[in-house]
Design a protein around this motif. Structure first.
Motif, PDB file in Angstrom:
ATOM      1  N   LYS A  89      56.151  10.829 -30.136  1.00 45.62           N
ATOM      2  CA  LYS A  89      57.141  11.895 -30.012  1.00 45.62           C
ATOM      3  C   LYS A  89      56.488  13.220 -29.628  1.00 45.62           C
ATOM      4  O   LYS A  89      55.469  13.632 -30.215  1.00 45.62           O
ATOM      5  N   ASP A  90      57.089  13.880 -28.600  1.00 47.47           N
ATOM      6  CA  ASP A  90      56.685  15.202 -28.110  1.00 47.47           C
ATOM      7  C   ASP A  90      55.280  15.222 -27.498  1.00 47.47           C
ATOM      8  O   ASP A  90      54.720  16.293 -27.269  1.00 47.47           O
ATOM      9  N   ARG A  91      54.720  14.062 -27.240  1.00 48.36           N
ATOM     10  CA  ARG A  91      53.455  14.003 -26.533  1.00 48.36           C
ATOM     11  C   ARG A  91      53.717  13.777 -25.048  1.00 48.36           C
ATOM     12  O   ARG A  91      54.847  13.645 -24.609  1.00 48.36           O
ATOM     13  N   LEU A  92      52.618  13.725 -24.277  1.00 50.47           N
ATOM     14  CA  LEU A  92      52.750  13.601 -22.830  1.00 50.47           C
ATOM     15  C   LEU A  92      53.469  12.314 -22.446  1.00 50.47           C
ATOM     16  O   LEU A  92      54.343  12.316 -21.577  1.00 50.47           O
ATOM     17  N   LEU A  93      53.106  11.220 -23.096  1.00 47.61           N
ATOM     18  CA  LEU A  93      53.737   9.942 -22.778  1.00 47.61           C
ATOM     19  C   LEU A  93      55.230   9.972 -23.062  1.00 47.61           C
ATOM     20  O   LEU A  93      56.040   9.438 -22.288  1.00 47.61           O
ATOM     21  N   ASP A  94      55.609  10.609 -24.148  1.00 47.98           N
ATOM     22  CA  ASP A  94      57.034  10.729 -24.488  1.00 47.98           C
ATOM     23  C   ASP A  94      57.779  11.534 -23.437  1.00 47.98           C
ATOM     24  O   ASP A  94      58.876  11.162 -23.009  1.00 47.98           O
ATOM     25  N   HIS A  95      57.184  12.635 -22.982  1.00 51.79           N
ATOM     26  CA  HIS A  95      57.832  13.464 -21.957  1.00 51.79           C
ATOM     27  C   HIS A  95      57.968  12.707 -20.635  1.00 51.79           C
ATOM     28  O   HIS A  95      59.004  12.816 -19.960  1.00 51.79           O
ATOM     29  N   LEU A  96      56.954  11.940 -20.268  1.00 52.58           N
ATOM     30  CA  LEU A  96      57.026  11.171 -19.026  1.00 52.58           C
ATOM     31  C   LEU A  96      58.123  10.108 -19.087  1.00 52.58           C
ATOM     32  O   LEU A  96      58.864   9.903 -18.111  1.00 52.58           O
ATOM     33  N   ILE A  97      58.228   9.440 -20.224  1.00 54.05           N
ATOM     34  CA  ILE A  97      59.259   8.407 -20.364  1.00 54.05           C
ATOM     35  C   ILE A  97      60.649   9.031 -20.406  1.00 54.05           C
ATOM     36  O   ILE A  97      61.618   8.456 -19.879  1.00 54.05           O
ATOM     37  N   ARG A  98      60.776  10.214 -20.964  1.00 56.41           N
ATOM     38  CA  ARG A  98      62.080  10.887 -21.012  1.00 56.41           C
ATOM     39  C   ARG A  98      62.497  11.405 -19.641  1.00 56.41           C
ATOM     40  O   ARG A  98      63.692  11.506 -19.347  1.00 56.41           O
ATOM     41  N   ILE A  99      61.525  11.733 -18.787  1.00 57.34           N
ATOM     42  CA  ILE A  99      61.847  12.176 -17.432  1.00 57.34           C
ATOM     43  C   ILE A  99      62.368  11.012 -16.597  1.00 57.34           C
ATOM     44  O   ILE A  99      63.238  11.184 -15.740  1.00 57.34           O
TER      45      ILE A  99
END
Length: 277
Positions: A89-99
């Protein structure tokens, strides 16, 4: 339409009689309903001259297999992406998957299919451009790219829903207690978090599969698959109304059956309903 533009009045009258079009409207409708409930048929095809039930039954296996493959693929990919996003949560991988869902939701499914054909079939040559192969292995291989195309439109909403539910469960008190007790994270995720997060996503999956049926018909046309989709487009172009009615009827029945199966599955997954009638 059946006899052509240069048909004689006698031929038209004879055809009207054979089709029952010279009968009162209420009697025509009664015959239609009786045929529908006794034979599961909406009449003879205008273009092909055979039963619509036989035409649909001949094309249905390919379409059903494509829907199953796309559903399984969408579930597996959504499960992996949502788990990675929730546990980071709120890490780079999370942001990429949310995009990813934000971008892909606006892509038409037929356009995605054309891009996949150009890249994987034309440029790389990994998959056939269209059609269905022979045998079980050939059929699965040829339907892989269409299944990816159909699943591509279902994955974004599943990822967003499952991620939100998993985050809610991960922050609950019982998960904190399990972590404090030294239970491995893998066990917590598989036996507790995923089980409690699956129910809302499962209901969403049922709705998506209903839309997926319509999307599959379009994808079949893009990939040249002789399924119900190609039959529907041919019937529309030829104004073959009995076939169009039959496809609409069986698609509606499929949606009802899928909704019933989803309800049963949610009842089995929800522990609060155990032991209740």
């Amino acid at each position: 339409m059946i006899l052509g533009e240069h048909s004689t009045p006698e031929a038209i009258q004879a055809l009207h009689h054979s089709l029952g079009l010279d009968l009162p409207l209420w009697e025509q409708f009664t015959r239609f309903v009786q045929n529908l409930f006794t034979h599961g048929d909406t009449g003879a095809s205008i273009a092909w001259g055979t039963s619509t039930r036989e035409l649909i039954a001949e094309r249905a296996p390919v379409t059903l297999l494509l829907i199953v493959m796309a559903s399984v693929l969408a579930i597996l990919v959504a499960l992996v992406l949502a788990t990675l996003a929730a546990t980071n949560k709120d890490r780079l991988l999370d942001h990429l998957i949310r995009i990813f869902p934000t971008i892909t939701l606006g892509m038409p499914v037929f356009w995605v299919g054309l891009l996949l054909i150009l890249f994987f079939s034309v440029r790389l040559g990994w998959f056939p451009v269209g059609g269905v192969g022979e045998g079980v292995a050939g059929t699965l291989y040829s339907l892989t790219l269409p299944a990816i195309t159909v699943a591509f439109s279902q994955i974004p909403t599943l990822v967003r829903s499952l991620r939100a539910q998993m985050l809610e469960v991960l922050e609950s008190d019982f998960v904190v207690t399990l972590k404090a007790a030294g239970i491995p994270n893998r066990v917590i995720l598989t036996k507790h978090v995923l089980r409690n997060s699956a129910l809302p996503t499962l209901m969403l999956l049922g709705v998506n599969i209903s839309y997926l049926i319509g999307g599959t018909l379009v994808v079949e046309q893009v990939f040249g698959i002789k399924g119900i989709g190609s039959l529907l487009f041919s019937a529309i172009s030829k104004r073959d109304f009995p076939v169009i009615q039959g496809i609409a009827l069986y698609c509606a029945i499929s949606v009802v059956i899928i909704s019933l199966l989803i309800e049963i599955s949610s009842w089995l997954l929800d522990p609060r309903t155990k032991g209740k009638q």
